[in-house]
Design an enzyme around this catalytic site. Structure first.
Site, PDB file in Angstrom:
ATOM      1  N   GLY A  14       9.677   0.084   6.244  1.00 45.33           N
ATOM      2  CA  GLY A  14       9.315   0.546   4.900  1.00 45.33           C
ATOM      3  C   GLY A  14       9.148   2.045   4.861  1.00 45.33           C
ATOM      4  O   GLY A  14       8.323   2.579   4.114  1.00 45.33           O
ATOM      5  N   ARG A  17       9.950   5.584   1.674  1.00 47.30           N
ATOM      6  CA  ARG A  17       9.111   6.327   0.703  1.00 47.30           C
ATOM      7  C   ARG A  17       7.639   6.101   1.021  1.00 47.30           C
ATOM      8  O   ARG A  17       7.288   5.331   1.935  1.00 47.30           O
ATOM      9  CB  ARG A  17       9.432   5.894  -0.720  1.00 47.30           C
ATOM     10  CG  ARG A  17       8.967   4.488  -1.030  1.00 47.30           C
ATOM     11  CD  ARG A  17       9.242   4.101  -2.476  1.00 47.30           C
ATOM     12  NE  ARG A  17       8.462   2.920  -2.805  1.00 47.30           N
ATOM     13  CZ  ARG A  17       8.649   2.181  -3.881  1.00 47.30           C
ATOM     14  NH1 ARG A  17       9.606   2.500  -4.737  1.00 47.30           N
ATOM     15  NH2 ARG A  17       7.879   1.136  -4.124  1.00 47.30           N
ATOM     16  N   ASN A  88       4.766  -1.085   8.584  1.00 47.96           N
ATOM     17  CA  ASN A  88       4.241  -0.488   7.350  1.00 47.96           C
ATOM     18  C   ASN A  88       4.749  -1.156   6.080  1.00 47.96           C
ATOM     19  O   ASN A  88       4.076  -1.108   5.054  1.00 47.96           O
ATOM     20  CB  ASN A  88       4.611   1.007   7.348  1.00 47.96           C
ATOM     21  CG  ASN A  88       4.464   1.647   5.978  1.00 47.96           C
ATOM     22  OD1 ASN A  88       3.351   1.984   5.568  1.00 47.96           O
ATOM     23  ND2 ASN A  88       5.572   1.782   5.240  1.00 47.96           N
ATOM     24  N   SER A 140      -5.012  -2.897   4.942  1.00 54.83           N
ATOM     25  CA  SER A 140      -5.588  -2.386   3.687  1.00 54.83           C
ATOM     26  C   SER A 140      -7.083  -2.690   3.708  1.00 54.83           C
ATOM     27  O   SER A 140      -7.506  -3.703   4.291  1.00 54.83           O
ATOM     28  CB  SER A 140      -4.958  -3.095   2.488  1.00 54.83           C
ATOM     29  OG  SER A 140      -5.719  -2.847   1.310  1.00 54.83           O
ATOM     30  N   TYR A 153      -2.323 -10.868  -1.339  1.00 51.55           N
ATOM     31  CA  TYR A 153      -2.291  -9.574  -0.635  1.00 51.55           C
ATOM     32  C   TYR A 153      -3.477  -9.466   0.340  1.00 51.55           C
ATOM     33  O   TYR A 153      -3.313  -9.061   1.504  1.00 51.55           O
ATOM     34  CB  TYR A 153      -2.337  -8.456  -1.674  1.00 51.55           C
ATOM     35  CG  TYR A 153      -2.182  -7.058  -1.134  1.00 51.55           C
ATOM     36  CD1 TYR A 153      -0.930  -6.577  -0.747  1.00 51.55           C
ATOM     37  CD2 TYR A 153      -3.275  -6.193  -1.035  1.00 51.55           C
ATOM     38  CE1 TYR A 153      -0.779  -5.279  -0.269  1.00 51.55           C
ATOM     39  CE2 TYR A 153      -3.138  -4.904  -0.563  1.00 51.55           C
ATOM     40  CZ  TYR A 153      -1.885  -4.452  -0.179  1.00 51.55           C
ATOM     41  OH  TYR A 153      -1.746  -3.163   0.293  1.00 51.55           O
ATOM     42  N   LYS A 157      -3.274  -9.123   4.456  1.00 53.51           N
ATOM     43  CA  LYS A 157      -3.812  -7.963   5.182  1.00 53.51           C
ATOM     44  C   LYS A 157      -4.941  -8.379   6.135  1.00 53.51           C
ATOM     45  O   LYS A 157      -5.079  -7.823   7.226  1.00 53.51           O
ATOM     46  CB  LYS A 157      -4.288  -6.891   4.198  1.00 53.51           C
ATOM     47  CG  LYS A 157      -3.159  -6.289   3.345  1.00 53.51           C
ATOM     48  CD  LYS A 157      -2.092  -5.605   4.189  1.00 53.51           C
ATOM     49  CE  LYS A 157      -1.097  -4.832   3.337  1.00 53.51           C
ATOM     50  NZ  LYS A 157      -0.063  -4.153   4.146  1.00 53.51           N
ATOM     51  N   ILE A 186      -4.451   4.856  -2.160  1.00 52.02           N
ATOM     52  CA  ILE A 186      -3.539   5.956  -1.824  1.00 52.02           C
ATOM     53  C   ILE A 186      -2.535   6.173  -2.956  1.00 52.02           C
ATOM     54  O   ILE A 186      -2.007   5.199  -3.525  1.00 52.02           O
ATOM     55  CB  ILE A 186      -2.764   5.636  -0.511  1.00 52.02           C
ATOM     56  CG1 ILE A 186      -3.732   5.199   0.609  1.00 52.02           C
ATOM     57  CG2 ILE A 186      -1.936   6.851  -0.072  1.00 52.02           C
ATOM     58  CD1 ILE A 186      -4.778   6.197   1.028  1.00 52.02           C
TER      59      ILE A 186
END
Ligand code: NAI
Length: 245
Positions: A14, A17, A88, A140, A153, A157, A186
């Site tokens: 990943g 970007r 990532n 995260s 999610y 994580k 972020i």
């Protein structure tokens, strides 16, 4: 003291970007050869970063074990054996539990958690043989605290953190260190669509009074893969401006 990764080969999933891109840039500046794998934009990102050092871009969907395997073979052919792996790549498919479909659950678990298993398994053997390896999983803070609307999610994580600790224990005797970085809020494409009121409420919870940048996360990753962190494994480094403590 500067970080010197000359002679090391790194793979960042990943990495086209956001946080992965910043990590790739930092690793290159420290002297590593860096492969960027991404489902889209990897060759372009690698070309863009090539002024900083040797790069290679590979297009691969990390949720497809066959593509993961091909990407590792291609990277090792182009740059050499992988010494540093940064898991990532990540996605969100937010929604309240009662409305969350199997597809939202499965896709998030596949990209955020199972991909780290596929990728790590492939590169760990070589690292163990060479008695040197650094793996950093981008988790995260939500994996530590949970979050409304993010059952999938948060589970992915939290799972990644458990995975980090288990693998750290398995690989430690071969000098392969495995850690997680848990970013807070972020400023990337992943968070840009949050409504203004949600964004403001979140800012109120950050003691350092600003959103994090991809560079803030990349600096922690650079530390963990460097000689400065030789005695650190199985840890979760929280990079969140003090939001969770
Ligand atoms: P982003 O959305 O800007 O970048 C994610 C990258 O992963 C993109 O280049 C995308 O193409 C790639 N990707 C997505 N699915 C993929 C797949 N199936 N195979 C290969 N590549 C894939 O996101 P950001 O913010 O840079 O996030 C990076 C990591 O940091 C993720 O794991 C995310 O969960 C985590 N994170 C981000 C936070 C934030 O506030 N932005 C907070 C906490 C963790």
């Amino acid at each position: 003291m500067t970080v010197d990764l000359t002679g090391r080969v790194a793979l960042v999933t990943g990495g086209a970007r956001g946080i992965g891109h910043a990590i790739a840039g930092r690793l290159l500046e420290a002297g590593a050869h860096v492969a960027i794998s991404d489902v889209k934009g990897a060759p372009e990102a690698a070309a863009e970063l090539s002024g900083k050092g040797k790069t290679h871009g590979v297009t691969a969907n990390v949720s497809d074990p066959g593509q993961v395997e091909h990407s590792v073979i291609e990277v090792e052919k182009e740059l050499g054996p992988i010494d540093i792996l940064i898991n990532n790549a990540g996605i969100t498919r937010d929604g309240m539990l009662v409305r969350m479909g199997d597809q939202e659950w499965d896709s998030v678990l596949a990209v955020n958690l199972k991909a780290a298993f596929s990728m790590t398994k492939l590169v760990a053997r070589g690292m163990m043989k060479r008695r040197w390896g650094r793996i950093v999983n981008i988790a995260s803070v939500v994996g530590l605290t949970g979050n409304r609307g993010q059952a999938n999610y948060a589970a992915s994580k939290a799972g990644l953190i458990g995975f980090t600790k288990a693998v750290a224990k398995e690989l430690a005797s071969r000098n392969v260190l495995v850690n997680a970085v848990a970013p807070g809020f972020i400023d990337t494409a992943m968070t840009k669509d949050l409504p203004d009121n949600v964004r403001e409420a979140l800012m109120g919870q950050i003691p350092l009074g600003r959103l994090g940048s991809p560079e803030d996360v990349a600096k922690a990753v650079l530390f963990l893969v460097s000689d400065l962190a030789d005695y650190i494994t199985g840890q979760v480094v929280v990079v969140d401006g003090g939001m969770v403590m």
